[in-house]
Motif scaffolding. Structure first.
Motif, PDB file in Angstrom:
ATOM      1  N   SER A   1     -63.642  20.681 -39.990  1.00 30.98           N
ATOM      2  CA  SER A   1     -62.515  21.941 -40.191  1.00 30.98           C
ATOM      3  C   SER A   1     -61.196  21.122 -39.200  1.00 30.98           C
ATOM      4  CB  SER A   1     -62.837  23.424 -39.791  1.00 30.98           C
ATOM      5  OG  SER A   1     -63.119  23.300 -38.166  1.00 30.98           O
ATOM      6  N   LYS A   2     -61.571  20.716 -38.023  1.00 33.48           N
ATOM      7  CA  LYS A   2     -60.432  20.053 -37.591  1.00 33.48           C
ATOM      8  C   LYS A   2     -60.011  18.979 -38.274  1.00 33.48           C
ATOM      9  CE  LYS A   2     -60.677  22.292 -33.594  1.00 33.48           C
ATOM     10  NZ  LYS A   2     -61.370  21.846 -32.452  1.00 33.48           N
ATOM     11  N   LEU A   3     -60.497  18.128 -38.845  1.00 32.39           N
ATOM     12  CA  LEU A   3     -60.060  17.176 -39.768  1.00 32.39           C
ATOM     13  C   LEU A   3     -59.250  17.660 -40.844  1.00 32.39           C
ATOM     14  CD1 LEU A   3     -59.916  13.841 -40.317  1.00 32.39           C
ATOM     15  CD2 LEU A   3     -62.049  14.271 -41.816  1.00 32.39           C
ATOM     16  N   MET A   4     -59.633  18.662 -41.436  1.00 30.90           N
ATOM     17  CA  MET A   4     -58.932  19.224 -42.560  1.00 30.90           C
ATOM     18  C   MET A   4     -57.530  19.874 -41.935  1.00 30.90           C
ATOM     19  SD  MET A   4     -61.788  21.069 -44.788  1.00 30.90           S
ATOM     20  CE  MET A   4     -60.759  21.880 -45.843  1.00 30.90           C
ATOM     21  N   GLN A   5     -57.834  20.352 -40.961  1.00 29.28           N
ATOM     22  CA  GLN A   5     -56.348  20.937 -39.987  1.00 29.28           C
ATOM     23  C   GLN A   5     -55.541  19.862 -40.029  1.00 29.28           C
ATOM     24  OE1 GLN A   5     -57.063  23.012 -36.679  1.00 29.28           O
ATOM     25  NE2 GLN A   5     -55.025  23.636 -36.376  1.00 29.28           N
ATOM     26  N   LEU A   6     -56.122  18.893 -39.450  1.00 29.94           N
ATOM     27  CA  LEU A   6     -54.947  17.604 -39.175  1.00 29.94           C
ATOM     28  C   LEU A   6     -54.557  16.863 -40.306  1.00 29.94           C
ATOM     29  CD1 LEU A   6     -54.159  15.407 -36.910  1.00 29.94           C
ATOM     30  CD2 LEU A   6     -56.110  14.048 -37.491  1.00 29.94           C
ATOM     31  N   GLN A   7     -55.205  16.837 -41.325  1.00 34.08           N
ATOM     32  CA  GLN A   7     -54.599  16.165 -42.792  1.00 34.08           C
ATOM     33  C   GLN A   7     -53.726  17.312 -43.248  1.00 34.08           C
ATOM     34  OE1 GLN A   7     -58.322  16.181 -44.984  1.00 34.08           O
ATOM     35  NE2 GLN A   7     -58.527  13.932 -44.658  1.00 34.08           N
ATOM     36  N   LYS A   8     -53.843  18.613 -43.271  1.00 34.27           N
ATOM     37  CA  LYS A   8     -52.904  19.575 -43.675  1.00 34.27           C
ATOM     38  C   LYS A   8     -51.735  19.457 -42.835  1.00 34.27           C
ATOM     39  CE  LYS A   8     -52.368  24.753 -44.373  1.00 34.27           C
ATOM     40  NZ  LYS A   8     -53.015  25.686 -44.028  1.00 34.27           N
ATOM     41  N   ILE A   9     -51.682  19.299 -41.779  1.00 33.52           N
ATOM     42  CA  ILE A   9     -50.225  19.321 -41.202  1.00 33.52           C
ATOM     43  C   ILE A   9     -49.670  18.023 -41.189  1.00 33.52           C
ATOM     44  CG2 ILE A   9     -49.609  18.910 -38.557  1.00 33.52           C
ATOM     45  CD1 ILE A   9     -51.676  20.623 -37.625  1.00 33.52           C
ATOM     46  N   CYS A  10     -50.380  17.020 -41.198  1.00 37.48           N
ATOM     47  CA  CYS A  10     -49.679  15.521 -41.746  1.00 37.48           C
ATOM     48  C   CYS A  10     -49.344  15.560 -42.941  1.00 37.48           C
ATOM     49  CB  CYS A  10     -50.783  14.481 -41.672  1.00 37.48           C
ATOM     50  SG  CYS A  10     -51.346  14.027 -39.881  1.00 37.48           S
ATOM     51  N   LEU A  11     -49.773  16.105 -44.146  1.00 43.41           N
ATOM     52  CA  LEU A  11     -49.350  16.431 -45.457  1.00 43.41           C
ATOM     53  C   LEU A  11     -48.106  17.109 -45.453  1.00 43.41           C
ATOM     54  CD1 LEU A  11     -52.520  16.485 -47.500  1.00 43.41           C
ATOM     55  CD2 LEU A  11     -51.009  14.659 -47.577  1.00 43.41           C
ATOM     56  N   LYS A  12     -48.085  18.122 -44.466  1.00 43.21           N
ATOM     57  CA  LYS A  12     -46.942  19.101 -44.589  1.00 43.21           C
ATOM     58  C   LYS A  12     -45.686  18.279 -43.913  1.00 43.21           C
ATOM     59  CE  LYS A  12     -45.455  23.433 -42.342  1.00 43.21           C
ATOM     60  NZ  LYS A  12     -45.833  24.625 -41.701  1.00 43.21           N
ATOM     61  N   LEU A  13     -45.922  17.809 -42.993  1.00 44.20           N
ATOM     62  CA  LEU A  13     -44.753  17.197 -42.450  1.00 44.20           C
ATOM     63  C   LEU A  13     -44.133  15.698 -43.204  1.00 44.20           C
ATOM     64  CD1 LEU A  13     -46.023  16.886 -38.506  1.00 44.20           C
ATOM     65  CD2 LEU A  13     -44.257  18.540 -39.579  1.00 44.20           C
ATOM     66  N   ARG A  14     -45.172  15.380 -43.863  1.00 47.74           N
ATOM     67  CA  ARG A  14     -44.910  14.216 -44.635  1.00 47.74           C
ATOM     68  C   ARG A  14     -44.009  14.693 -45.913  1.00 47.74           C
ATOM     69  NH1 ARG A  14     -49.041  10.499 -48.004  1.00 47.74           N
ATOM     70  NH2 ARG A  14     -49.095  12.525 -49.165  1.00 47.74           N
ATOM     71  N   SER A  15     -44.360  16.013 -46.347  1.00 46.95           N
ATOM     72  CA  SER A  15     -43.677  16.408 -47.456  1.00 46.95           C
ATOM     73  C   SER A  15     -42.157  16.819 -47.056  1.00 46.95           C
ATOM     74  CB  SER A  15     -44.337  17.725 -48.102  1.00 46.95           C
ATOM     75  OG  SER A  15     -43.641  18.289 -48.835  1.00 46.95           O
ATOM     76  N   LEU A  16     -42.090  17.426 -45.696  1.00 43.98           N
ATOM     77  CA  LEU A  16     -40.890  17.838 -45.465  1.00 43.98           C
ATOM     78  C   LEU A  16     -39.815  16.679 -45.172  1.00 43.98           C
ATOM     79  CD1 LEU A  16     -41.676  20.606 -42.778  1.00 43.98           C
ATOM     80  CD2 LEU A  16     -40.180  20.977 -44.746  1.00 43.98           C
ATOM     81  N   ALA A  17     -40.231  15.471 -44.565  1.00 41.58           N
ATOM     82  CA  ALA A  17     -39.715  14.593 -44.180  1.00 41.58           C
ATOM     83  C   ALA A  17     -39.071  13.898 -45.484  1.00 41.58           C
ATOM     84  CB  ALA A  17     -40.298  13.549 -43.388  1.00 41.58           C
ATOM     85  N   ALA A  18     -39.970  13.962 -46.511  1.00 44.83           N
ATOM     86  CA  ALA A  18     -39.730  13.288 -47.749  1.00 44.83           C
ATOM     87  C   ALA A  18     -38.740  14.086 -48.691  1.00 44.83           C
ATOM     88  CB  ALA A  18     -40.803  12.964 -48.642  1.00 44.83           C
ATOM     89  N   VAL A  19     -38.954  15.267 -49.097  1.00 42.87           N
ATOM     90  CA  VAL A  19     -38.023  16.069 -49.735  1.00 42.87           C
ATOM     91  C   VAL A  19     -37.384  17.240 -49.167  1.00 42.87           C
ATOM     92  CG1 VAL A  19     -39.759  15.677 -51.515  1.00 42.87           C
ATOM     93  CG2 VAL A  19     -40.054  17.745 -50.497  1.00 42.87           C
ATOM     94  N   GLY A  20     -37.594  17.580 -47.698  1.00 46.59           N
ATOM     95  CA  GLY A  20     -36.942  18.633 -46.803  1.00 46.59           C
ATOM     96  C   GLY A  20     -37.192  19.972 -47.471  1.00 46.59           C
ATOM     97  N   ASP A  21     -36.677  21.127 -47.297  1.00 47.70           N
ATOM     98  CA  ASP A  21     -36.819  22.213 -47.738  1.00 47.70           C
ATOM     99  C   ASP A  21     -35.662  22.929 -48.273  1.00 47.70           C
ATOM    100  OD1 ASP A  21     -35.631  23.174 -45.513  1.00 47.70           O
ATOM    101  OD2 ASP A  21     -37.242  24.079 -44.499  1.00 47.70           O
ATOM    102  N   SER A  22     -35.636  24.286 -48.522  1.00 49.92           N
ATOM    103  CA  SER A  22     -34.620  25.017 -49.036  1.00 49.92           C
ATOM    104  C   SER A  22     -33.272  25.111 -48.034  1.00 49.92           C
ATOM    105  CB  SER A  22     -34.916  26.423 -49.335  1.00 49.92           C
ATOM    106  OG  SER A  22     -35.505  27.211 -48.564  1.00 49.92           O
TER     107      SER A  22
END
Length: 217
Positions: free
Chosen positions: A175-196
């Protein structure tokens, strides 16, 4: 010349000068940040938080400076947040020139820095203000979410041995690994496309203001 040579040979005196110059430089930095906060407060109070500014932001227009705000800016620039002058020392710049006469590398360097900080206060203020970016309320929320994610990421990374290794000292926790992956994917997405509310470049600048990159160094 004899006075400078005599003091140079007196190690405790020179060490004291180095400490005092270091403290004086730290004081000038505090004064700089205080003045920056004052200028930004004036801008927010008289420009950014006004009804005209909100109307201009709604239609994508330019901000207008109300009358009298320039005078407040100039007054803030002229008002020294912290002064090095005190009874018996009316000209700190002359003191700095005297200090750089010593044939001592630390005293010379610190005296020169202090001379610049004393004589070029407005220049340094403008240089720092030019690098600053004021966030909107929505961007502040995005920035806060990024900081929260980075803090959670750091806690996971620095506790990896407690949950990421299956041995006699710890137990593997998927579960900790999944949480780590979720945070990394979220930050990568924000850094790549931003938000509204923020562009990718703005998000990347926000991430630079956190501990994100130091977690991986």
């Amino acid at each position: 010349e004899g006075r400078w040579a005599a003091n140079y040979e007196n190690t405790p005196v020179m060490e004291c000068k180095v400490l005092m110059l270091t403290m004086a430089l730290h004081t000038t930095q505090l004064a700089l940040h205080t003045k920056m906060s004052h200028v930004l407060s004036i801008f927010r109070q008289h420009v950014l938080d006004t009804e005209s500014a909100q109307s201009a932001a709604a239609v994508g227009g330019a901000l207008a400076l109300p009358g009298g705000v320039i005078d407040e800016f100039v007054s803030a620039l002229d008002d020294p947040a912290i002064t090095l002058s005190y009874p018996g020392l009316r000209n700190p710049a002359a003191m700095c020139v005297d200090l750089i006469m010593y044939d001592h590398p630390q005293v010379f360097a610190l005296g020169l820095q202090l001379l610049f900080a004393e004589c070029c206060q407005t220049t340094e203020l403008f240089e720092n203000l030019h690098k600053m970016e004021i966030l909107t309320a929505d961007q502040q929320e995005t920035f806060q979410n990024i900081k929260d994610d980075v803090i959670a990421l750091g806690k996971l990374l620095y506790s990896f041995e407690n949950w990421g290794v299956d041995d006699k000292f710890s137990t593997d926790d998927p579960s900790k690994l999944m949480q780590l992956q979720k945070i990394c994917l979220k930050l990568r997405s924000l850094a790549a496309v931003g938000d509204s509310h923020a562009t990718p470049m703005e998000v990347q600048k926000m991430m630079h203001e956190t501990e994100f990159f130091s977690h991986f160094l």
